[in-house]
Design a protein around this motif. Sequence first.
Motif, PDB file in Angstrom:
ATOM      1  N   TRP A   1       0.797  -1.228   0.000  1.00 19.36           N
ATOM      2  CA  TRP A   1       0.000   0.000   0.000  1.00 19.36           C
ATOM      3  C   TRP A   1       0.828   1.274   0.000  1.00 19.36           C
ATOM      4  O   TRP A   1       0.275   2.384  -0.089  1.00 19.36           O
ATOM      5  N   VAL A   2       2.157   1.158   0.058  1.00 11.48           N
ATOM      6  CA  VAL A   2       2.992   2.339   0.168  1.00 11.48           C
ATOM      7  C   VAL A   2       4.202   2.221  -0.743  1.00 11.48           C
ATOM      8  O   VAL A   2       4.661   1.117  -1.061  1.00 11.48           O
ATOM      9  N   SER A   3       4.703   3.374  -1.204  1.00 13.89           N
ATOM     10  CA  SER A   3       5.886   3.402  -2.057  1.00 13.89           C
ATOM     11  C   SER A   3       6.638   4.701  -1.786  1.00 13.89           C
ATOM     12  O   SER A   3       6.103   5.635  -1.182  1.00 13.89           O
ATOM     13  N   PHE A   4       7.878   4.769  -2.236  1.00 10.23           N
ATOM     14  CA  PHE A   4       8.642   6.004  -2.095  1.00 10.23           C
ATOM     15  C   PHE A   4       8.100   7.058  -3.051  1.00 10.23           C
ATOM     16  O   PHE A   4       7.723   6.758  -4.186  1.00 10.23           O
ATOM     17  N   LEU A   5       8.088   8.308  -2.594  1.00 15.35           N
ATOM     18  CA  LEU A   5       7.718   9.409  -3.481  1.00 15.35           C
ATOM     19  C   LEU A   5       8.806   9.624  -4.526  1.00 15.35           C
ATOM     20  O   LEU A   5       8.511   9.957  -5.673  1.00 15.35           O
ATOM     21  N   ALA A   6      10.053   9.437  -4.149  1.00 17.91           N
ATOM     22  CA  ALA A   6      11.168   9.563  -5.098  1.00 17.91           C
ATOM     23  C   ALA A   6      11.126   8.404  -6.086  1.00 17.91           C
ATOM     24  O   ALA A   6      11.237   7.234  -5.696  1.00 17.91           O
ATOM     25  N   SER A   7      10.988   8.721  -7.355  1.00 13.35           N
ATOM     26  CA  SER A   7      10.832   7.679  -8.361  1.00 13.35           C
ATOM     27  C   SER A   7      12.131   6.934  -8.646  1.00 13.35           C
ATOM     28  O   SER A   7      12.111   5.754  -9.005  1.00 13.35           O
ATOM     29  N   ASP A   8      13.277   7.586  -8.489  1.00 12.89           N
ATOM     30  CA  ASP A   8      14.574   6.983  -8.764  1.00 12.89           C
ATOM     31  C   ASP A   8      15.237   6.616  -7.433  1.00 12.89           C
ATOM     32  O   ASP A   8      15.490   7.486  -6.602  1.00 12.89           O
ATOM     33  N   PRO A   9      15.550   5.340  -7.216  1.00 10.02           N
ATOM     34  CA  PRO A   9      16.184   4.952  -5.948  1.00 10.02           C
ATOM     35  C   PRO A   9      17.457   5.732  -5.638  1.00 10.02           C
ATOM     36  O   PRO A   9      17.769   5.972  -4.468  1.00 10.02           O
ATOM     37  N   ALA A  10      18.196   6.146  -6.658  1.00  7.04           N
ATOM     38  CA  ALA A  10      19.447   6.869  -6.433  1.00  7.04           C
ATOM     39  C   ALA A  10      19.225   8.246  -5.825  1.00  7.04           C
ATOM     40  O   ALA A  10      20.142   8.836  -5.251  1.00  7.04           O
ATOM     41  N   THR A  11      18.006   8.756  -5.948  1.00  6.80           N
ATOM     42  CA  THR A  11      17.728  10.105  -5.440  1.00  6.80           C
ATOM     43  C   THR A  11      16.950  10.088  -4.125  1.00  6.80           C
ATOM     44  O   THR A  11      16.537  11.147  -3.645  1.00  6.80           O
ATOM     45  N   ARG A  12      16.745   8.935  -3.520  1.00  7.36           N
ATOM     46  CA  ARG A  12      15.947   8.872  -2.291  1.00  7.36           C
ATOM     47  C   ARG A  12      16.718   9.430  -1.105  1.00  7.36           C
ATOM     48  O   ARG A  12      17.841   9.031  -0.840  1.00  7.36           O
ATOM     49  N   SER A  13      16.075  10.314  -0.399  1.00  6.65           N
ATOM     50  CA  SER A  13      16.687  10.941   0.762  1.00  6.65           C
ATOM     51  C   SER A  13      16.765   9.969   1.925  1.00  6.65           C
ATOM     52  O   SER A  13      15.846   9.174   2.150  1.00  6.65           O
ATOM     53  N   CYS A  14      17.858  10.063   2.689  1.00  7.89           N
ATOM     54  CA  CYS A  14      17.975   9.258   3.904  1.00  7.89           C
ATOM     55  C   CYS A  14      17.573  10.061   5.139  1.00  7.89           C
ATOM     56  O   CYS A  14      17.586   9.523   6.247  1.00  7.89           O
ATOM     57  N   THR A  15      17.225  11.325   4.964  1.00 15.28           N
ATOM     58  CA  THR A  15      16.763  12.131   6.096  1.00 15.28           C
ATOM     59  C   THR A  15      15.252  12.333   6.017  1.00 15.28           C
ATOM     60  O   THR A  15      14.510  11.808   6.839  1.00 15.28           O
ATOM     61  N   SER A  16      14.794  13.064   5.034  1.00 14.25           N
ATOM     62  CA  SER A  16      13.350  13.268   4.875  1.00 14.25           C
ATOM     63  C   SER A  16      12.803  12.169   3.968  1.00 14.25           C
ATOM     64  O   SER A  16      12.779  12.296   2.747  1.00 14.25           O
ATOM     65  N   ILE A  17      12.376  11.080   4.584  1.00 17.49           N
ATOM     66  CA  ILE A  17      11.940   9.896   3.846  1.00 17.49           C
ATOM     67  C   ILE A  17      10.456  10.061   3.539  1.00 17.49           C
ATOM     68  O   ILE A  17       9.594   9.917   4.407  1.00 17.49           O
ATOM     69  N   CYS A  18      10.148  10.393   2.291  1.00 18.51           N
ATOM     70  CA  CYS A  18       8.778  10.712   1.881  1.00 18.51           C
ATOM     71  C   CYS A  18       8.156   9.532   1.142  1.00 18.51           C
ATOM     72  O   CYS A  18       8.774   8.955   0.241  1.00 18.51           O
ATOM     73  N   LEU A  19       6.933   9.213   1.523  1.00 21.27           N
ATOM     74  CA  LEU A  19       6.239   8.049   0.991  1.00 21.27           C
ATOM     75  C   LEU A  19       4.880   8.443   0.446  1.00 21.27           C
ATOM     76  O   LEU A  19       4.247   9.395   0.921  1.00 21.27           O
ATOM     77  N   LYS A  20       4.427   7.698  -0.554  1.00 16.59           N
ATOM     78  CA  LYS A  20       3.084   7.911  -1.098  1.00 16.59           C
ATOM     79  C   LYS A  20       2.263   6.652  -0.898  1.00 16.59           C
ATOM     80  O   LYS A  20       2.799   5.533  -0.893  1.00 16.59           O
TER      81      LYS A  20
END
Length: 385
Positions: free
Chosen positions: A289-308
């Motif tokens: 039911w959940v996924s990362f907001l960042a579409s590219d894994p290389a650009t995913r933040s390790c601080t502000s982890i945003c999910l959709k």
Amino acid sequence: MSKPTVRPSRPFFSSGPCAKRPGWSLSALDQALVGRSHRAPEGRARLKEVITRSKNILGIPADWRLAVVPASDTGAVEMILWAIAGERGMDVLSFESFSGTWAQDLRDVLKIEDLRVLDAPYGELPDLAAVDWSRDVVLTWNGTTSGVRIPNAEAIPVEHDGLIICDATSAAFAMDLPWDRLDVVTWSWQKALGGEAAHGMVAISPRAAARLTEASPRPLPKIFRLTGKKGLLEAVFEGDTINTPSMLCVEDALDGLRWAESAGGLPALKARSQASLAVVAEWVEKTDWVSFLASDPATRSCTSICLKIVAPWFEALAPEARAKAVKHLTGLVAQEGAGYDLASYRDAPAGLRIWGGATVDAADIQALLPWLDWAYECTREEFAA
């Protein structure tokens, strides 16, 4: 599903002000220089200590200058933009709320004529190959409200004609910053080291210092001035401040910096933050039911982890209903004392945001995730048609 029984030891996941360092208590402020002037030798020494420890932990080059400035990271960015914007053409990267604010200010308030705004929607980065590095460039290293970060420094040339102004408030003390490729870097105490709000920091390279002394695009209020009749206000970079700081906040900042040193410095801070991201990534991989907001894994933040939230019933809701559903979900978790301030930023797509900076323990995020699953099921029963 049944309600979880294990709660995070520290259920604080706000993206600002962020969680205090492990073991923090008010006793950390017992030696604060309250009732004394920040201009006294002792007060100035503590402000200078913040500058020195910050430079050492972050690996800021010796010939850079660093200052404590008013109004958090926002003040730090704005004072630089107002001081130099318009001296040459500018490119600004806009891909989340705060970077969008810098673009709006440059376009609509400062009315920079030669301005290019490189846009990208939440979850994506603008095309870095399209940036003209011969111009002044304004970029946010880590999108606090989108969970999208610049993955590395490869796109930024070491030699560049303009100045590169980097808002690094949710990247400093958690990610590598390429000091040899940047010219101005800003952050605030309330992010990765869990400090108190209202104070910002601005680091400037020798090239940026030269531009500040030469630039005069507009009159500036005192709160924004880093220069005077004789050039750069050097005392500001040695422990003086433009306005009166809170010595309680200064003491708290020092406590965070000392903890960072004792924890192992920047490598250890980065590892702590990456561990939190890894916990969330493992959960997302097995959660439908959940996924990362960042579409590219290389650009995913390790601080502000945003999910959709990607469940079909949720995506079928109107935007207002989505926001209500997220408020319901995060409210259930908060009511149980299992996690606070977990909703996405007000301008971002409705979803979740978990702060994973260095002051957060990955074990607490691990304990949070079953509560999110439980609250999701409760919310689905309430909102699904």
